[in-house]
Design a protein around this motif. Sequence first.
Motif, PDB file in Angstrom:
ATOM      1  N   ALA A 190       4.614   9.030  -6.072  1.00 63.25           N
ATOM      2  CA  ALA A 190       3.438   9.861  -6.284  1.00 63.25           C
ATOM      3  C   ALA A 190       2.527   9.166  -7.292  1.00 63.25           C
ATOM      4  CB  ALA A 190       3.846  11.234  -6.791  1.00 63.25           C
ATOM      5  N   PHE A 191       1.247   9.458  -7.232  1.00 59.67           N
ATOM      6  CA  PHE A 191       0.349   9.005  -8.286  1.00 59.67           C
ATOM      7  C   PHE A 191      -0.627  10.119  -8.618  1.00 59.67           C
ATOM      8  CE2 PHE A 191      -0.955   7.054  -4.266  1.00 59.67           C
ATOM      9  CZ  PHE A 191      -2.273   7.462  -4.114  1.00 59.67           C
ATOM     10  N   ARG A 192      -1.015  10.165  -9.883  1.00 63.16           N
ATOM     11  CA  ARG A 192      -1.885  11.244 -10.326  1.00 63.16           C
ATOM     12  C   ARG A 192      -2.745  10.772 -11.485  1.00 63.16           C
ATOM     13  NH1 ARG A 192       0.620  14.263 -14.726  1.00 63.16           N
ATOM     14  NH2 ARG A 192       2.618  13.305 -15.273  1.00 63.16           N
ATOM     15  N   LEU A 193      -3.861  11.432 -11.633  1.00 67.90           N
ATOM     16  CA  LEU A 193      -4.760  11.141 -12.740  1.00 67.90           C
ATOM     17  C   LEU A 193      -4.339  11.967 -13.948  1.00 67.90           C
ATOM     18  CD1 LEU A 193      -8.126  11.215 -10.781  1.00 67.90           C
ATOM     19  CD2 LEU A 193      -6.847   9.193 -11.498  1.00 67.90           C
ATOM     20  N   GLN A 249      -1.382   7.455 -13.272  1.00 70.99           N
ATOM     21  CA  GLN A 249       0.046   7.289 -13.489  1.00 70.99           C
ATOM     22  C   GLN A 249       0.729   7.095 -12.143  1.00 70.99           C
ATOM     23  OE1 GLN A 249       1.890   9.847 -16.300  1.00 70.99           O
ATOM     24  NE2 GLN A 249       3.922   9.004 -15.938  1.00 70.99           N
ATOM     25  N   VAL A 250       1.437   5.976 -11.978  1.00 68.05           N
ATOM     26  CA  VAL A 250       2.194   5.650 -10.770  1.00 68.05           C
ATOM     27  C   VAL A 250       3.626   5.394 -11.208  1.00 68.05           C
ATOM     28  CG1 VAL A 250       2.366   4.168  -8.745  1.00 68.05           C
ATOM     29  CG2 VAL A 250       0.132   4.559  -9.812  1.00 68.05           C
ATOM     30  N   TYR A 287       0.829  -1.197   0.000  1.00 59.55           N
ATOM     31  CA  TYR A 287       0.000   0.000   0.000  1.00 59.55           C
ATOM     32  C   TYR A 287       0.866   1.251   0.000  1.00 59.55           C
ATOM     33  CZ  TYR A 287      -3.262  -3.537   1.572  1.00 59.55           C
ATOM     34  OH  TYR A 287      -4.007  -4.674   1.668  1.00 59.55           O
ATOM     35  N   LEU A 288       0.435   2.221  -0.774  1.00 58.19           N
ATOM     36  CA  LEU A 288       1.039   3.553  -0.739  1.00 58.19           C
ATOM     37  C   LEU A 288       0.020   4.522  -0.155  1.00 58.19           C
ATOM     38  CD1 LEU A 288       2.570   3.702  -4.350  1.00 58.19           C
ATOM     39  CD2 LEU A 288       3.824   3.323  -2.218  1.00 58.19           C
ATOM     40  N   LEU A 289       0.422   5.225   0.898  1.00 59.11           N
ATOM     41  CA  LEU A 289      -0.437   6.234   1.515  1.00 59.11           C
ATOM     42  C   LEU A 289       0.104   7.611   1.137  1.00 59.11           C
ATOM     43  CD1 LEU A 289      -2.776   6.893   3.475  1.00 59.11           C
ATOM     44  CD2 LEU A 289      -1.081   6.980   5.290  1.00 59.11           C
ATOM     45  N   ASN A 290      -0.640   8.325   0.306  1.00 66.50           N
ATOM     46  CA  ASN A 290      -0.182   9.609  -0.208  1.00 66.50           C
ATOM     47  C   ASN A 290      -1.142  10.720   0.166  1.00 66.50           C
ATOM     48  OD1 ASN A 290       1.859   8.153  -1.370  1.00 66.50           O
ATOM     49  ND2 ASN A 290       1.492   8.839  -3.451  1.00 66.50           N
ATOM     50  N   ALA A 291      -0.586  11.893   0.361  1.00 63.98           N
ATOM     51  CA  ALA A 291      -1.397  13.065   0.702  1.00 63.98           C
ATOM     52  C   ALA A 291      -2.057  13.622  -0.553  1.00 63.98           C
ATOM     53  CB  ALA A 291      -0.521  14.135   1.351  1.00 63.98           C
ATOM     54  N   GLN A 346      -6.655  15.496  -8.449  1.00 58.50           N
ATOM     55  CA  GLN A 346      -6.077  14.464  -9.302  1.00 58.50           C
ATOM     56  C   GLN A 346      -4.648  14.077  -8.937  1.00 58.50           C
ATOM     57  OE1 GLN A 346      -7.529  17.252 -10.874  1.00 58.50           O
ATOM     58  NE2 GLN A 346      -5.728  18.557 -10.863  1.00 58.50           N
ATOM     59  N   THR A 347      -4.106  14.605  -7.845  1.00 61.76           N
ATOM     60  CA  THR A 347      -2.706  14.360  -7.508  1.00 61.76           C
ATOM     61  C   THR A 347      -2.553  13.969  -6.051  1.00 61.76           C
ATOM     62  OG1 THR A 347      -2.112  16.085  -9.096  1.00 61.76           O
ATOM     63  CG2 THR A 347      -0.364  15.306  -7.619  1.00 61.76           C
ATOM     64  N   ALA A 348      -1.747  12.937  -5.792  1.00 65.13           N
ATOM     65  CA  ALA A 348      -1.424  12.525  -4.427  1.00 65.13           C
ATOM     66  C   ALA A 348       0.074  12.279  -4.344  1.00 65.13           C
ATOM     67  CB  ALA A 348      -2.199  11.271  -4.041  1.00 65.13           C
TER      68      ALA A 348
END
Length: 450
Positions: free
Chosen positions: A347-350, A360-361, A324-328, A333-335
């Motif tokens: 980071a991951f983002r739409l 996108q990861v 699991y990745l826990l991102n703020a 669309q961006t964490a």
Amino acid sequence: MVYSEGFGMANRTAAKPVDTNTQFNIGSVSKMFVTMAVLQLCQDGKLALDQPVASYLPEFTMADPRYQQITVRMLLNHTSELDGTDGYDTCTTAPDADFIGYFLENLSGSSLKGDPGIISIYCNDGFTLAQALVEKVSGLSYADYLSKNILAKAGMANTSGYFKANNSNVALNYGSDGSATELEYLNSLGAGGIASNALDLCKFGNAILAGEMTIDRLSDSGFTRVETDQYQDDGYFYGSGERFSLAENFGTKFLMTHTLTDITGSVKAAMIPARSATIDPARFVGKQWIAINVLPQDTAFLAGSTWVMDEFPGYVLFGGQGYYLLNALIDQQTARPTLSYTRDTMAFRLIEEQGQTLLQVGGFKLINAADVATLQSGEQITIGARNVCRKLPADGFIKADAGRMLVISPALEGIYDSLANGPDGTAVTAGSYVVFIGNDGDAISYDYQV
């Protein structure tokens, strides 16, 4: 506990002796309880020790403008420079629900003895103000907060804010002439109004000094308790085959893991900063994602879900099957990662690409499983700029006659990869996904039998 006994008389007139359940007013030992309450709220991210009290409790004002410099910590280490002890409505023969209101009203016209934070002078009023702070931040009466968050957890059945209601097993106070005084209630529970006894105070001491740490592990269905580790006086929590310590550096709190003998350690977990859920996470909630840009020769593959949890407001999780990745959440669309001292965070983002919303990861681009088309009977597969992903309509058997084919279950678990498992194919269930992988222009032939 190996020994407990009561001595003397709780009530001479009624010939009632003290026993192990008799309640006494414990006076200033009460300050330990409001201190623990404040530290619990700090641990929960609802208070910070070095923030001004007035920022949490706007009802607290004084004629002296320096009151705005008084921090939460100063209340607990007697450096607030408040006068000391406001006796108005404090020591009484009956509890008064309006006491905190009187106390704050009286403070509003008073001044400080000096600059806050300079010198420590014993001060009951600092702990009364801490009581008001706990009530404000928790939304509970102070007595109810203690009962729920401290007393019940420590098994302290004979401890309460004031004496327990309708309790006759209380120790009366006798004067030098041998006569009993009225039962005294201290409305300043934070400074001195808790009732308890020796047995319960030993339980409280054990809860502090012989504490334990529970570790819960996140799974797709939530948190599961995996171990309970005992604290020892060398500063470590001992588990099975390893031990843990708490550390603070770079403005962050860490849980460190060590061998049973080595003092060096590594970061097992880091405390994440509390965030408010002000950004709408709807675009991430409850979605499954499948990579569609994997190279034909690439042995790595990525699939997972994005979701949010009540325990982490302002954060989005990505992952599954134990990772699991826990991102703020930065925007809708961006964490971005917050665990700076943990390896392999991304980071991951739409993104919008070819009329579709992808996740996108790192270098992977993933399609929303809800957007995956169903594989049609006899459908010809030709790879374009991206892999081709299809949903299987029925149970059956599938194999690739040419090219690479990867199958994952409806829960996004890897089932089969012709690159690793060979060309013989695999049984499949309805709702599984197949990813045809190749270079731009490649035709993939397959056999799907239902």
